[in-house]
Design a protein around this motif. Structure first.
Motif, PDB file in Angstrom:
ATOM      1  N   UNK A  48      -4.969   5.344   6.142  1.00  0.00           N
ATOM      2  CA  UNK A  48      -4.127   5.712   4.993  1.00  0.00           C
ATOM      3  C   UNK A  48      -4.856   5.465   3.676  1.00  0.00           C
ATOM      4  N   UNK A  49      -4.776   6.426   2.798  1.00  0.00           N
ATOM      5  CA  UNK A  49      -5.360   6.356   1.455  1.00  0.00           C
ATOM      6  C   UNK A  49      -4.626   5.289   0.650  1.00  0.00           C
ATOM      7  N   UNK A  50      -5.363   4.406   0.002  1.00  0.00           N
ATOM      8  CA  UNK A  50      -4.757   3.333  -0.786  1.00  0.00           C
ATOM      9  C   UNK A  50      -3.836   3.846  -1.867  1.00  0.00           C
ATOM     10  N   UNK A  51      -4.192   4.956  -2.499  1.00  0.00           N
ATOM     11  CA  UNK A  51      -3.328   5.533  -3.531  1.00  0.00           C
ATOM     12  C   UNK A  51      -1.993   5.995  -2.968  1.00  0.00           C
ATOM     13  N   UNK A  52      -1.997   6.474  -1.729  1.00  0.00           N
ATOM     14  CA  UNK A  52      -0.743   6.870  -1.081  1.00  0.00           C
ATOM     15  C   UNK A  52       0.116   5.652  -0.775  1.00  0.00           C
ATOM     16  N   UNK A  53      -0.512   4.563  -0.332  1.00  0.00           N
ATOM     17  CA  UNK A  53       0.237   3.332  -0.082  1.00  0.00           C
ATOM     18  C   UNK A  53       0.891   2.844  -1.371  1.00  0.00           C
ATOM     19  N   UNK A  54       0.103   2.824  -2.452  1.00  0.00           N
ATOM     20  CA  UNK A  54       0.632   2.385  -3.752  1.00  0.00           C
ATOM     21  C   UNK A  54       1.758   3.299  -4.214  1.00  0.00           C
ATOM     22  N   UNK A  55       1.559   4.598  -4.069  1.00  0.00           N
ATOM     23  CA  UNK A  55       2.576   5.566  -4.495  1.00  0.00           C
ATOM     24  C   UNK A  55       3.859   5.410  -3.691  1.00  0.00           C
ATOM     25  N   UNK A  56       3.741   5.276  -2.382  1.00  0.00           N
ATOM     26  CA  UNK A  56       4.929   5.173  -1.543  1.00  0.00           C
ATOM     27  C   UNK A  56       5.731   3.922  -1.880  1.00  0.00           C
ATOM     28  N   UNK A  57       5.057   2.795  -2.099  1.00  0.00           N
ATOM     29  CA  UNK A  57       5.771   1.569  -2.459  1.00  0.00           C
ATOM     30  C   UNK A  57       6.409   1.689  -3.839  1.00  0.00           C
ATOM     31  N   UNK A  58       5.683   2.258  -4.793  1.00  0.00           N
ATOM     32  CA  UNK A  58       6.229   2.442  -6.141  1.00  0.00           C
ATOM     33  C   UNK A  58       7.438   3.366  -6.116  1.00  0.00           C
ATOM     34  N   UNK A  59       7.325   4.447  -5.370  1.00  0.00           N
ATOM     35  CA  UNK A  59       8.434   5.393  -5.273  1.00  0.00           C
ATOM     36  C   UNK A  59       9.629   4.803  -4.529  1.00  0.00           C
ATOM     37  N   UNK A  60       9.383   3.910  -3.597  1.00  0.00           N
ATOM     38  CA  UNK A  60      10.492   3.238  -2.916  1.00  0.00           C
ATOM     39  C   UNK A  60      11.257   2.358  -3.908  1.00  0.00           C
ATOM     40  N   UNK A  61      10.536   1.635  -4.757  1.00  0.00           N
ATOM     41  CA  UNK A  61      11.200   0.828  -5.791  1.00  0.00           C
ATOM     42  C   UNK A  61      11.951   1.692  -6.776  1.00  0.00           C
ATOM     43  N   UNK A  62      11.296   2.747  -7.242  1.00  0.00           N
ATOM     44  CA  UNK A  62      11.922   3.692  -8.168  1.00  0.00           C
ATOM     45  C   UNK A  62      13.161   4.323  -7.537  1.00  0.00           C
ATOM     46  N   UNK A  63      13.030   4.762  -6.293  1.00  0.00           N
ATOM     47  CA  UNK A  63      14.144   5.404  -5.602  1.00  0.00           C
ATOM     48  C   UNK A  63      15.324   4.473  -5.411  1.00  0.00           C
ATOM     49  N   UNK A  64      15.035   3.200  -5.080  1.00  0.00           N
ATOM     50  CA  UNK A  64      16.107   2.203  -4.917  1.00  0.00           C
ATOM     51  C   UNK A  64      16.914   2.109  -6.213  1.00  0.00           C
ATOM     52  N   UNK A  65      16.202   1.992  -7.321  1.00  0.00           N
ATOM     53  CA  UNK A  65      16.883   1.867  -8.617  1.00  0.00           C
ATOM     54  C   UNK A  65      17.657   3.131  -8.973  1.00  0.00           C
ATOM     55  N   UNK A  66      17.075   4.284  -8.739  1.00  0.00           N
ATOM     56  CA  UNK A  66      17.771   5.543  -9.032  1.00  0.00           C
ATOM     57  C   UNK A  66      19.054   5.659  -8.212  1.00  0.00           C
ATOM     58  N   UNK A  67      18.968   5.343  -6.915  1.00  0.00           N
ATOM     59  CA  UNK A  67      20.138   5.440  -6.050  1.00  0.00           C
ATOM     60  C   UNK A  67      21.215   4.429  -6.428  1.00  0.00           C
TER      61      UNK A  67
END
Length: 148
Positions: A48-67
């Motif tokens: 797995x590409x490190x940037x994808x790992x970082x993006x997925x975790x960041x988007x999970x945090x962002x998504x939690x807050x949005x929801x």
């Protein structure tokens, strides 16, 4: 679940995010789980590409807050303010991330601040785990919320 479909729509509307092929797996209110296939996020070493790992975790945090804001009837713009990432091991399978409010954070207080001041901050924690549940990467991040 309608909230997960809505989140996937928000993610798909961002071209760089759409390329990650993220799926919203579950949201129980306390934890948001996202996944993405290795094939769309692979690096030159076959993991797995490190940037994808970082993006997925960041988007999970962002998504939690949005929801959670949507559940509370608060329309908010959510931005990552800062983050710290630890990469612990290579991942040779599906990317699976989970995010939750950081320990010690008070969600009702965050919502009150957003309602009263039009802005708030929230600390989130996220991780990517392998198929056996071992941590691959961790993220600690602060997000800024602004009333929309």
């Amino acid at each position: 679940m309608q909230a997960l479909a809505e989140l996937e729509g928000w993610l798909a509307a961002m071209p760089p995010v759409a390329a990650l092929v993220i799926r919203a797996e579950s949201f129980e209110g306390e934890v948001l789980r996202l996944s993405a296939p290795l094939a769309a996020n692979v690096n030159d070493k076959g993991c797995a590409f490190g940037g994808s790992l970082a993006s997925l975790m960041t988007l999970a945090g962002w998504g939690w807050l949005m929801l959670r804001c949507a559940q509370a009837g608060q329309s908010a713009e959510v931005y990552v303010a800062d983050s710290q990432i630890r990469y612990l091991a290579p991942l040779y399978g599906e990317l699976r991330a989970s995010a939750r409010l950081a320990e010690g954070e008070d969600w009702p207080a965050i919502l009150r601040c957003l309602a009263e001041r039009g802005r708030a901050r929230a600390a989130m924690q996220a991780e990517v785990v392998d198929a056996q549940g071992a941590a691959i990467a961790t993220l600690a991040a602060r997000f800024a919320l602004k009333r929309a």
